[in-house]
Design an enzyme around this catalytic site. Structure first.
Site, PDB file in Angstrom:
ATOM      1  N   LYS A  83      46.139  -1.992  29.953  1.00 33.11           N
ATOM      2  CA  LYS A  83      45.313  -2.734  28.990  1.00 33.11           C
ATOM      3  C   LYS A  83      46.137  -3.774  28.243  1.00 33.11           C
ATOM      4  O   LYS A  83      45.739  -4.936  28.133  1.00 33.11           O
ATOM      5  CB  LYS A  83      44.707  -1.736  27.981  1.00 33.11           C
ATOM      6  CG  LYS A  83      44.190  -2.392  26.711  1.00 33.11           C
ATOM      7  CD  LYS A  83      43.548  -1.404  25.758  1.00 33.11           C
ATOM      8  CE  LYS A  83      44.436  -0.857  24.666  1.00 33.11           C
ATOM      9  NZ  LYS A  83      44.687  -1.752  23.536  1.00 33.11           N
ATOM     10  N   ASP A 136      51.861   4.275  20.491  1.00 32.86           N
ATOM     11  CA  ASP A 136      50.561   4.526  21.125  1.00 32.86           C
ATOM     12  C   ASP A 136      50.492   5.903  21.792  1.00 32.86           C
ATOM     13  O   ASP A 136      49.447   6.287  22.318  1.00 32.86           O
ATOM     14  CB  ASP A 136      50.237   3.426  22.160  1.00 32.86           C
ATOM     15  CG  ASP A 136      50.012   2.077  21.495  1.00 32.86           C
ATOM     16  OD1 ASP A 136      49.787   2.052  20.267  1.00 32.86           O
ATOM     17  OD2 ASP A 136      50.071   1.054  22.195  1.00 32.86           O
ATOM     18  N   CYS A 193      41.914  -2.529  10.144  1.00 29.40           N
ATOM     19  CA  CYS A 193      42.136  -1.779  11.367  1.00 29.40           C
ATOM     20  C   CYS A 193      42.365  -0.327  10.968  1.00 29.40           C
ATOM     21  O   CYS A 193      43.028  -0.051   9.970  1.00 29.40           O
ATOM     22  CB  CYS A 193      43.372  -2.370  12.041  1.00 29.40           C
ATOM     23  SG  CYS A 193      43.897  -1.472  13.455  1.00 29.40           S
ATOM     24  N   ARG A 202      47.630  -4.879   9.518  1.00 30.55           N
ATOM     25  CA  ARG A 202      48.340  -5.524  10.630  1.00 30.55           C
ATOM     26  C   ARG A 202      48.359  -7.027  10.389  1.00 30.55           C
ATOM     27  O   ARG A 202      47.549  -7.774  10.921  1.00 30.55           O
ATOM     28  CB  ARG A 202      47.666  -5.173  11.958  1.00 30.55           C
ATOM     29  CG  ARG A 202      47.776  -3.686  12.265  1.00 30.55           C
ATOM     30  CD  ARG A 202      46.939  -3.270  13.439  1.00 30.55           C
ATOM     31  NE  ARG A 202      47.524  -3.599  14.734  1.00 30.55           N
ATOM     32  CZ  ARG A 202      46.939  -3.331  15.896  1.00 30.55           C
ATOM     33  NH1 ARG A 202      45.770  -2.752  15.935  1.00 30.55           N
ATOM     34  NH2 ARG A 202      47.527  -3.675  17.026  1.00 30.55           N
TER      35      ARG A 202
HETATM   36  N1  EPU Z   1      53.324  -7.051  12.224  1.00 29.70           N
HETATM   37  C1  EPU Z   1      53.493  -7.815  11.101  1.00 29.70           C
HETATM   38  N2  EPU Z   1      53.281  -9.169  11.182  1.00 29.70           N
HETATM   39  C2  EPU Z   1      52.896  -9.766  12.346  1.00 29.70           C
HETATM   40  C3  EPU Z   1      52.720  -8.969  13.498  1.00 29.70           C
HETATM   41  C4  EPU Z   1      52.943  -7.612  13.402  1.00 29.70           C
HETATM   42  O1  EPU Z   1      53.830  -7.307  10.021  1.00 29.70           O
HETATM   43  O2  EPU Z   1      52.713 -10.997  12.356  1.00 29.70           O
HETATM   44  C5  EPU Z   1      53.514  -5.586  12.134  1.00 29.70           C
HETATM   45  C6  EPU Z   1      52.193  -4.866  12.380  1.00 29.70           C
HETATM   46  O3  EPU Z   1      51.459  -4.789  11.189  1.00 29.70           O
HETATM   47  C7  EPU Z   1      52.612  -3.520  12.897  1.00 29.70           C
HETATM   48  C8  EPU Z   1      53.921  -3.837  13.641  1.00 29.70           C
HETATM   49  O4  EPU Z   1      54.330  -5.125  13.195  1.00 29.70           O
HETATM   50  O5  EPU Z   1      52.888  -2.663  11.820  1.00 29.70           O
HETATM   51  C9  EPU Z   1      53.774  -3.860  15.152  1.00 29.70           C
HETATM   52  O6  EPU Z   1      52.856  -4.844  15.522  1.00 29.70           O
HETATM   53  P1  EPU Z   1      52.933  -5.632  16.910  1.00 29.70           P
HETATM   54  O7  EPU Z   1      52.650  -7.053  16.611  1.00 29.70           O
HETATM   55  O8  EPU Z   1      54.175  -5.270  17.619  1.00 29.70           O
HETATM   56  O9  EPU Z   1      51.697  -4.995  17.669  1.00 29.70           O
HETATM   57  P2  EPU Z   1      50.445  -5.733  18.317  1.00 29.70           P
HETATM   58  O10 EPU Z   1      50.877  -6.817  19.206  1.00 29.70           O
HETATM   59  O11 EPU Z   1      49.442  -6.019  17.261  1.00 29.70           O
HETATM   60  C10 EPU Z   1      50.477  -4.183  20.429  1.00 29.70           C
HETATM   61  C11 EPU Z   1      49.507  -3.276  21.113  1.00 29.70           C
HETATM   62  C12 EPU Z   1      49.279  -2.042  20.242  1.00 29.70           C
HETATM   63  C13 EPU Z   1      50.620  -1.350  20.032  1.00 29.70           C
HETATM   64  C14 EPU Z   1      51.626  -2.333  19.407  1.00 29.70           C
HETATM   65  C15 EPU Z   1      53.007  -1.751  19.238  1.00 29.70           C
HETATM   66  C16 EPU Z   1      48.099  -4.795  22.314  1.00 29.70           C
HETATM   67  C17 EPU Z   1      46.751  -5.376  22.503  1.00 29.70           C
HETATM   68  N3  EPU Z   1      48.234  -3.951  21.299  1.00 29.70           N
HETATM   69  O12 EPU Z   1      49.863  -4.538  19.189  1.00 29.70           O
HETATM   70  O13 EPU Z   1      48.428  -1.182  21.015  1.00 29.70           O
HETATM   71  O14 EPU Z   1      50.450  -0.260  19.159  1.00 29.70           O
HETATM   72  O15 EPU Z   1      51.714  -3.509  20.242  1.00 29.70           O
HETATM   73  O16 EPU Z   1      53.497  -1.302  20.449  1.00 29.70           O
HETATM   74  O17 EPU Z   1      49.029  -5.069  23.059  1.00 29.70           O
HETATM   75  C18 EPU Z   1      46.810   0.468  21.389  1.00 29.70           C
HETATM   76  O18 EPU Z   1      46.827   0.138  22.593  1.00 29.70           O
HETATM   77  O19 EPU Z   1      46.250   1.514  20.980  1.00 29.70           O
HETATM   78  C19 EPU Z   1      47.485  -0.394  20.418  1.00 29.70           C
HETATM   79  C20 EPU Z   1      47.223  -0.345  19.105  1.00 29.70           C
END
Ligand code: EPU
Length: 414
Positions: free
Chosen positions: A22, A303, A115, A120
């Site tokens: 995914k 995850d 969320c 986030r």
């Molecule tokens: N964060 C910030 N600022 C930003 C971006 C992120 O503070 O601009 C923080 C977030 O709030 C969070 C942490 O950094 O606390 C990690 O966020 P990240 O950006 O790495 O995650 P994401 O890209 O939003 C993806 C997956 C998530 C998975 C995370 C971490 C997708 C669609 N989602 O999210 O998957 O938990 O990486 O590995 O790729 C899931 O599949 O259940 C899921 C939530």
């Protein structure tokens, strides 16, 4: 409302195949916006998040059709902006921001909103895009990014955010000059996007390491691609096998993608065998408690944290699970209490008192991975359980009920 009815206490047994990831395919779909022509992506999981992303692409004038596990995308022109309703139902919609900005010089997208697993923010995405030359404004709950041509930049992310790394890569592929992304996320899905972009004609290297280099190219074409297997789905079924004392063979797994989990399972006493693209889980005599914390890849994946916490309920003794990525990813533990689970929360740690009997109960899934964890708990508990809130689980697991039935689980969806 759909429910999963579970008769617990029976070991899983058999073989299943893991589908595509995914968290990779959603970004490949966004990346297609950068190109021209027909794309064909195989092994696409037929899950609700993919259907939502199909809707996002169509709202931008891009053709997208999912048939079984094959996705066809046709990119001719790109225009418009994704509807707020889609962006708010799936945060990954913001991954179209970088590609739209690169292609059209403008991206307008609603703020994804709250969320269930914690706050986030988007600061790292926006900061990186502005370093590439974008002007960012926040107006009426929307982000408006504009650029009169993006240019390469040397960018250090304050945290290795997965989404920000991807958005920056995708914006930079058509920028003028070279971009260096430091402190980049190293997840396998980032490597998959690099491969996909390069097959489209981009020049990206370094994915999988903390430094990614993107040399801008003027134009991108199309490609055919097979998405990598879903390491989180694989991990979920491996944990379900261990939780029921089962013997399960998982096909189409890239073992080093799930190694952080396999190391923990092995330390807990679960016998594991790994072959090329196969993982086998065997019954353990006794499970040992653990102390783990989530971390960006190659650390233990957040995850899989809820599912592992459920497994720790079976270990003899006290386990400590620390969540270091999200500030609110223990909501599912309140539902587990209904089964008789003894878990106390201390800030971002769950203290799990394992080895106590669990009995069936009615549980409500509040998010995707928490929902998967509740299903595993239902399989472990004696007697009958039911899980509602399945729409969360349907976002990320293709036919979880059918997969568990194929492993002999006594589950039905009604
Ligand atoms: N964060 C910030 N600022 C930003 C971006 C992120 O503070 O601009 C923080 C977030 O709030 C969070 C942490 O950094 O606390 C990690 O966020 P990240 O950006 O790495 O995650 P994401 O890209 O939003 C993806 C997956 C998530 C998975 C995370 C971490 C997708 C669609 N989602 O999210 O998957 O938990 O990486 O590995 O790729 C899931 O599949 O259940 C899921 C939530």
């Amino acid at each position: 409302m759909a429910k999963l009815l579970i008769e617990g206490g029976h070991p899983l047994k058999g073989t299943i195949r893991i589908g595509g990831a995914k968290n990779s395919v959603l970004k490949l779909m966004a990346a297609a916006i950068l190109g021209h022509g027909s794309f064909h992506i195989s092994d696409v999981p037929a899950i609700d998040d993919v259907r939502t992303m199909v809707g996002v692409l169509r709202s931008l004038g891009v053709g997208a059709v999912l048939q079984g596990n094959e996705l066809s995308i046709f990119v001719n022109g790109v225009q418009g902006r994704p509807p707020e309703r889609l962006v708010q139902s799936m945060r990954a919609s913001i991954q179209v921001m970088g590609p739209l900005l690169a292609r059209l010089g403008r991206a307008e997208i609603a703020l994804p909103g709250g969320c269930a697993i914690g706050s986030r923010p988007l600061d790292i995405h926006l900061d990186s895009l502005s370093k590439l030359g974008a002007h960012i404004e926040e107006r009426d709950g929307r982000i408006i990014a504009t650029a009169d041509g993006l240019h390469g930049a040397d960018i250090t992310l304050r945290y290795p955010s997965v989404g920000a790394t991807e958005n920056t890569m995708m914006a930079a592929v058509r920028a003028k000059g070279t971009t260096i992304i430091r402190n980049a996320a190293r997840e396998p899905e980032i490597v998959d996007i690099q491969e996909f972009l390069n097959k489209m004609g981009a020049d990206v290297s370094g994915a999988g390491t903390p430094v990614i280099t993107v040399k801008g190219v003027p134009d991108l074409g199309s490609t055919n691609y097979r998405v990598i297997p879903d390491r989180i789905a694989a991990g979920t079924y491996a944990i379900a096998a261990a939780a029921t004392g089962g013997e399960v063979q998982l096909l189409n797994v890239i073992p080093h993608h799930v190694e952080p989990l396999l190391r923990i399972l092995t330390a807990m006493g679960v016998p594991i065998e790994v072959d090329e693209r196969i993982v086998r889980v065997y019954p353990a005599d006794r499970l040992h408690p653990i102390q783990v914390q989530t971390a960006p890849y190659p650390g233990f994946a957040t995850d899989l944290q809820p599912q592992l916490t459920v497994l720790a309920l079976k270990a003899q003794g006290t386990s400590i699970i620390r969540e270091a990525i999200y500030d609110n990813r223990f909501g599912y533990t309140y539902e587990l209490a209904k089964l008789g689970a003894s878990i106390s929360l201390e800030g971002n740690r769950a203290v799990v008192n394992g080895g106590r009997p669990l009995w069936g109960a009615s549980m409500n899934a509040g998010d995707l991975r928490g929902g998967a964890a509740l299903i595993i708990a239902g399989l472990m508990a004696e007697g009958h359980s039911e899980v509602v809130g399945l729409h969360h689980v349907d976002r990320g697991y293709e036919d979880i009920c059918g997969q568990l039935q194929a492993l002999g689980a006594r589950v039905i969806r009604v």
